[in-house]
Design a protein around this motif. Structure first.
Motif, PDB file in Angstrom:
ATOM      1  N   VAL A  87    -115.258  47.234   9.632  1.00 61.53           N
ATOM      2  CA  VAL A  87    -113.873  46.853   9.318  1.00 61.53           C
ATOM      3  C   VAL A  87    -113.257  47.872   8.361  1.00 61.53           C
ATOM      4  CG1 VAL A  87    -112.466  45.150   8.054  1.00 61.53           C
ATOM      5  CG2 VAL A  87    -114.097  44.379   9.801  1.00 61.53           C
ATOM      6  N   GLU A  88    -114.017  48.249   7.315  1.00 58.66           N
ATOM      7  CA  GLU A  88    -113.490  49.240   6.353  1.00 58.66           C
ATOM      8  C   GLU A  88    -113.267  50.595   7.036  1.00 58.66           C
ATOM      9  OE1 GLU A  88    -112.365  48.524   3.451  1.00 58.66           O
ATOM     10  OE2 GLU A  88    -113.091  46.459   3.575  1.00 58.66           O
ATOM     11  N   PHE A  89    -114.189  50.970   7.929  1.00 57.14           N
ATOM     12  CA  PHE A  89    -114.039  52.230   8.673  1.00 57.14           C
ATOM     13  C   PHE A  89    -112.759  52.199   9.507  1.00 57.14           C
ATOM     14  CE2 PHE A  89    -114.701  54.292  12.857  1.00 57.14           C
ATOM     15  CZ  PHE A  89    -114.676  55.605  12.447  1.00 57.14           C
ATOM     16  N   LEU A  90    -112.497  51.086  10.203  1.00 53.71           N
ATOM     17  CA  LEU A  90    -111.293  50.995  11.036  1.00 53.71           C
ATOM     18  C   LEU A  90    -110.021  51.063  10.192  1.00 53.71           C
ATOM     19  CD1 LEU A  90    -111.548  48.431  13.963  1.00 53.71           C
ATOM     20  CD2 LEU A  90    -111.742  50.920  13.986  1.00 53.71           C
ATOM     21  N   LEU A  91    -110.043  50.410   9.031  1.00 57.07           N
ATOM     22  CA  LEU A  91    -108.861  50.456   8.160  1.00 57.07           C
ATOM     23  C   LEU A  91    -108.620  51.879   7.658  1.00 57.07           C
ATOM     24  CD1 LEU A  91    -109.318  47.102   6.221  1.00 57.07           C
ATOM     25  CD2 LEU A  91    -107.405  47.701   7.720  1.00 57.07           C
ATOM     26  N   ALA A  92    -109.705  52.600   7.314  1.00 57.49           N
ATOM     27  CA  ALA A  92    -109.564  53.991   6.876  1.00 57.49           C
ATOM     28  C   ALA A  92    -109.076  54.866   8.032  1.00 57.49           C
ATOM     29  CB  ALA A  92    -110.897  54.516   6.340  1.00 57.49           C
TER      30      ALA A  92
END
Lengths: 201, 201
Positions: B92-97
């Motif tokens: 999820v954090e990777f997608l937001l970045a």
């Protein structure tokens, strides 16, 4: 009289005039894909379509209208999803048609127009209309599957993004061809994931 | 002597020269995003970076090298996926970045370069290298999750396409902002779908 074979060809509905227009629109999409909306030239459209350039100018005095019509013509073929009663199979066929469309000059034109946000309002509206039609076709098919109990209640717009997103990525990157195996895997994982995470599942 | 405060500022590592280069590369990415690789002008890069244009010419006599370096600099920030031990959270954090990066001038430059297949071999190689780095970072994180039994054996490249494809679609279309809710839904459906369809599940 009912036969009409003695009429001049130019008066046949869908006859020479319609074919010339179709050739001009196809040539426009190819040249826009190559040179951009601001860069393509009427002279080259005429040459590529095999018509005199006055035919292009007479039908489309405004180049923006020519581009918009070329984009909308392309979109007609992609704005449908078959209903065989098998949602997995119908979405796989839709993805294969989508990927095939993205690989054509028409498809590249459309994708490029999406990225050029400085495009004219008319062009952006045409692109938005095309995308809306495609989303609406997917939603209708998914909603029918939900009505029949083939799928749990799902957000059909989200489902459309989940299957077409990876297909766009694979085709646009051009690292490898998009195959039926890709379409089967994508639809399989998304439908299984939606079934597993649906509130009523 | 160990202190070195009496040295001229220009000799500090990571000092003025490095900052000037960073400003030039950032300005280049912004102008390439606006005007294209063929269209951006050194004079405007210099003006936007607040430097004399000879600074740009001296460091990058070749405009292609300037573009490639600007793209690669951007990519460094995106080629990592954290490992907190929770694969859902890390993806999820990777997608937001990723989505945040795509919305920047750097990200738009990169996306446009992917679509311009007539770009020079050097630019295409740089784009391919950036994409490879991002794919490799996702694969390493997914493979670690498989090793720990957090996920069944999965094709980590396919998983990467399944989560980043919808994110690209939503950001690039620009119809709505990409939010944490989107990232959570995408990762949730893909992980559930992979678990449900894995041979060993």
């Amino acid at each position: 009289m009912a036969n009409g074979t003695d009429r001049p060809p130019a008066r046949r509905p869908g006859g020479r005039s319609a074919r010339v227009r179709a050739r001009i629109l196809a040539a426009t999409a190819e040249l826009v894909a190559r040179d951009g909306i601001a860069g393509f030239r009427y002279e080259e459209v005429a040459e590529s379509a095999g018509v005199h350039k006055t035919s292009v100018y007479r039908n489309w005095p405004d180049r923006e209208e020519l581009v918009v019509e070329a984009l909308l013509r392309y979109a007609e073929d992609l704005a449908s999803v078959a209903d065989t009663g098998d949602i997995h199979r119908d979405l796989v066929e839709f993805l294969l048609a989508l990927a095939g469309g993205l690989e054509t000059p028409f498809g590249r034109t459309l994708e490029q127009a999406i990225y050029h946000t400085d495009e004219s309002p008319a062009v952006r509206q045409a692109v938005a209309r095309i995308l809306d039609q495609r989303v609406a076709a997917t939603r209708r098919r998914v909603d029918a599957a939900v009505d029949r109990g083939e799928l749990p209640p799902v957000d059909s717009a989200f489902l459309g993004e989940m299957i077409s997103g990876p297909a766009h990525l694979i085709v646009n990157r051009g690292m490898r061809p998009f195959t039926r195996v890709d379409a089967e895997r994508i639809v399989g994982v998304v439908l299984a994931g939606l079934r597993a995470t649906a509130p009523h599942a």
